[in-house]
Design a protein around this motif. Structure first.
Motif, short mmCIF file in Angstrom:
data_model
loop_
_atom_site.label_atom_id
_atom_site.label_comp_id
_atom_site.label_asym_id
_atom_site.label_seq_id
_atom_site.Cartn_x
_atom_site.Cartn_y
_atom_site.Cartn_z
N LEU A 73 -5.71 -25.39 -83.12
CA LEU A 73 -5.54 -24.62 -84.34
C LEU A 73 -6.91 -24.23 -84.88
CD1 LEU A 73 -2.64 -24.68 -84.48
CD2 LEU A 73 -2.74 -26.63 -86.05
N ALA A 74 -7.06 -22.96 -85.22
CA ALA A 74 -8.33 -22.51 -85.74
C ALA A 74 -8.23 -22.24 -87.22
CB ALA A 74 -8.78 -21.24 -85.02
N ASP A 75 -8.98 -22.96 -87.95
CA ASP A 75 -9.19 -22.67 -89.36
C ASP A 75 -8.00 -22.86 -90.29
OD1 ASP A 75 -11.19 -22.13 -91.16
OD2 ASP A 75 -10.49 -20.10 -91.46
N HIS A 76 -6.80 -22.92 -89.76
CA HIS A 76 -5.65 -23.10 -90.64
C HIS A 76 -4.84 -24.23 -90.07
CE1 HIS A 76 -6.21 -19.20 -92.73
NE2 HIS A 76 -6.79 -18.90 -91.58
N ASP A 77 -4.84 -25.31 -90.73
CA ASP A 77 -4.15 -26.48 -90.23
C ASP A 77 -2.64 -26.31 -90.45
OD1 ASP A 77 -3.88 -28.83 -89.07
OD2 ASP A 77 -4.73 -30.03 -90.69
N ILE A 78 -1.89 -26.92 -89.58
CA ILE A 78 -0.44 -26.91 -89.77
C ILE A 78 -0.01 -28.36 -89.78
CG2 ILE A 78 1.79 -26.20 -88.86
CD1 ILE A 78 0.55 -23.89 -87.54
N ALA A 79 0.36 -28.82 -90.94
CA ALA A 79 0.65 -30.24 -91.10
C ALA A 79 1.73 -30.71 -90.14
CB ALA A 79 1.04 -30.52 -92.54
N THR A 109 -1.67 -31.24 -83.51
CA THR A 109 -2.58 -30.69 -82.51
C THR A 109 -4.01 -30.75 -83.00
OG1 THR A 109 -2.10 -28.54 -83.48
CG2 THR A 109 -1.07 -29.03 -81.37
N ASP A 110 -4.91 -30.38 -82.09
CA ASP A 110 -6.32 -30.35 -82.44
C ASP A 110 -6.58 -29.23 -83.42
OD1 ASP A 110 -7.23 -32.40 -80.57
OD2 ASP A 110 -6.52 -30.98 -79.07
N PHE A 111 -7.65 -29.39 -84.13
CA PHE A 111 -7.94 -28.43 -85.18
C PHE A 111 -9.45 -28.33 -85.38
CE2 PHE A 111 -9.25 -28.25 -89.63
CZ PHE A 111 -8.77 -27.00 -89.99
N ILE A 112 -9.95 -27.12 -85.42
CA ILE A 112 -11.34 -26.90 -85.81
C ILE A 112 -11.34 -25.77 -86.82
CG2 ILE A 112 -13.69 -26.31 -85.12
CD1 ILE A 112 -13.13 -27.31 -82.36
N GLY A 113 -11.91 -26.03 -87.96
CA GLY A 113 -11.93 -25.00 -88.99
C GLY A 113 -13.29 -24.89 -89.64
N LEU A 114 -13.35 -24.02 -90.59
CA LEU A 114 -14.56 -23.86 -91.37
C LEU A 114 -14.41 -24.80 -92.57
CD1 LEU A 114 -15.92 -21.86 -89.73
CD2 LEU A 114 -14.79 -20.07 -91.06
N ASP A 115 -15.53 -25.27 -93.05
CA ASP A 115 -15.43 -26.14 -94.22
C ASP A 115 -15.46 -25.27 -95.48
OD1 ASP A 115 -15.53 -28.01 -96.19
OD2 ASP A 115 -16.92 -29.32 -95.12
N PRO A 159 -4.75 -20.18 -97.65
CA PRO A 159 -5.23 -21.53 -97.86
C PRO A 159 -6.76 -21.61 -97.94
CG PRO A 159 -4.25 -21.27 -95.67
CD PRO A 159 -3.98 -20.02 -96.41
N ALA A 160 -7.45 -20.81 -97.12
CA ALA A 160 -8.90 -20.86 -97.13
C ALA A 160 -9.42 -20.58 -98.54
CB ALA A 160 -9.48 -19.85 -96.16
N GLY A 161 -8.81 -19.63 -99.20
CA GLY A 161 -9.21 -19.28 -100.55
C GLY A 161 -9.04 -20.45 -101.50
N GLN A 162 -7.93 -21.15 -101.36
CA GLN A 162 -7.68 -22.29 -102.23
C GLN A 162 -8.75 -23.36 -102.02
OE1 GLN A 162 -5.30 -22.12 -104.53
NE2 GLN A 162 -5.09 -20.06 -103.69
#
Lengths: 343, 343
Positions: free
Chosen positions: B143-149, B153-159, B189-192
DNA sequence: CTGTTAGCGCCTTCAA
DNA sequence: TTGAAGGCGCTAACAG
């Protein structure tokens, strides 16, 4: 991953029956159909397109090769292609060529191995090297924006010559006579074509491009910035300039501001592309909008037709740009002072 | 298109021999090898990856689903993914989801039919609807940048939280107290998350976000422009603002100029992303750069590892942004006037 | 209305 | 060092 055989067994029917309910390809009793569907659902069965492709010799996949998907123009093009492809059930395989013949060839090769049904190719500057590879295959190809003389395929591009012409004619009509051009890298054909349009508009007005007023640079903000700075440092600087794309134009705007040159007061600036942000530049950028998204869609429609065996004559088309006048272009100051026309 | 069988016949050997010379998978006499190679060359034979995939149950293809490849951030991400994938011989299948669950699901479905080896998914706002579909498959996913609870799975996003924090702390340190935030659509979500960072930085300084100073808008130039205009029309306008992305910040710069508000004199502006043109905005934009390209590469490396059966523990990571101070941020004017600090 | 069967192009034991 | 043969999952005659 479940297979059709497993579904058939579990549903107590033959694989061909399963195949037929999936594809609606022959009559199946309602009873059997619902049973099969139920099993498919409960097993989360999803048919294998690879097996199907092996059988049909069709993958419903098209390859797309662009120089760099990060460039706003190619991004729009890509989006147009993807949208059109999605609508007819095709999937896209993307590769960036980075104007590198080696890389493009490698990418192309793997697309062919994967048996794409067709290819949308933006060859970029590295086009000639690709010709032999392309010619040897019988994969339908449509060329986007960069023609390859050595390959006989369909082509849809932007009318770069007309774009340069529209921008320049606009400046000429405004009364400018010292008009400069910030062009992209010499190797890029689109830049050459735009330049040709610039010259044509100038010629119509009895002018010609002062060699000192033609600067080449990287097709990004920095390239435009540096080019404009050089232009403004001239003993007799231009009163207007056409930058071959909006990114360069934005850079030029920045350079003008830094040099204390008012836009459009002392310098008019026209770009090309009409990126979303062009309308929010300061001042808002006059530019020549390009139908890039539409080009992607048409390219795809054409390709799909070719894939389907459509044998129209070879298609060649250049889509026209459209001048969008905003605030970065105006009448030259000195002209107004020396000879205030009409109004 | 030539097949292996045809090559074998023409070379007077068996298909297994041809297969072995192609894949270097067992000893073949030099004599035979060169003969086979010659035939392959003369017939322009290119092996079929679809047949191979059917046999191996591997396609060396990964799917990439982004909301919109035209958005500069996703474009960079995509480029990172493509580069990393290309290096290890994988091809990419791209689809735009447009934040539409229907479309995303349809696209996902066709990727699974085509038996992608793995998927890089930027779910966007429509993430929850996708969870069931995803959970039912055993395709490796990152998953990129948007996690799915709901999906493990693996996840890498921006902080994003840290990004909002860095931007705001920078403004606080400059001496601003009336700091506004232009956020993207509420659903993103990123905005939040960025907003949460803004609040944290404010809280550390004993401040809090005035509800009137929080404006939501579309994440593009126009959204930023309109939001900033509203902010500047306030009775007591902010002295600084953080726009959740550079496009919005650029729009804000435009609105400020139109309102006759000097930047950074009367208003400091900070963006996020560090698009190429941020450095050429006027004034040059202070922003928080995001390692988007790197994120694409890491995501891909991780995915390839998963495909190879790597069974590391579930990976979760957020990559930090980096504050880039340029000219659109400075000390608040009134502050300097009322209480000229030090220096 | 349904089942059997023969490949699609390739890889890979198993034999020679 | 090489060949023969079976099978990956599916479709499409051909039979019944």
């Amino acid at each position: 991953m479940a297979t059709m055989k497993q579904v058939a067994q579990r549903a107590g029917v033959s694989t061909s029956t399963v195949s037929h309910v999936i594809n609606n390809t022959r009559a199946v009793s309602e009873d059997v159909r619902t049973r099969v569907l139920a099993v498919i659902d409960e097993m989360h069965y999803i048919p294998s397109a690879v097996a199907r492709s092996l059988k049909n010799d069709k993958t419903r996949t098209i390859g797309v090769s662009v120089p760099d998907n990060t460039n706003p123009g190619f991004a729009e093009l890509l989006r147009g292609i993807e949208d059109a492809a999605f609508e007819v059930g095709y999937t896209i395989m993307l590769g960036n060529g980075y104007e590198d013949p080696q890389r493009q060839a490698a990418h192309l090769r793997s697309l062919i191995e994967k048996r794409i049904d067709g290819l949308v190719l933006v060859a970029g500057a590295a086009r000639d090297e690709l010709a032999p590879l392309l010619a040897a295959q019988r994969v339908p190809i449509v060329l986007a924006d960069h023609d390859i003389a050595a390959v006989d395929t369909d082509f849809i591009g932007l009318d770069h010559e007309q774009t340069g012409y529209l921008a320049t004619r606009h400046l000429v009509e405004l009364g400018h006579r010292r008009i400069a051009c910030i062009a992209g890298p010499r190797a890029q054909p689109a830049g050459q074509e735009r330049l040709a349009g610039v010259r044509r508009a100038l010629a119509e007005a009895g002018l010609q491009l002062d060699p000192a007023h033609l600067v080449h640079g990287e097709p990004d903000c920095e390239g435009g910035h540096d080019a404009a700075r050089a232009l403004l440092a001239l003993a007799l600087p231009p009163t207007a300039l056409f930058a071959c794309n909006d990114l360069m134009a934005l850079g030029a705007l920045c350079a003008a501001q830094e040099a204390g040159v008012a836009v459009p007061g002392q310098l008019s600036v026209v770009g090309a592309d009409d990126l979303g942000m062009a309308a929010f530049a300061m001042p808002r950028l006059t530019t020549v909008a390009q139908p890039t998204y539409a080009m992607g869609r048409r390219l795809t429609a054409l390709l799909i037709d070719r894939i389907g065996g459509g044998s129209l004559p070879r298609h060649r088309e250049r889509l026209p740009g459209r001048l969008v006048v905003r605030q970065s272009s105006g009448r030259p100051q000195e002209h107004e002072v020396l000879a205030p026309t009409g109004t």
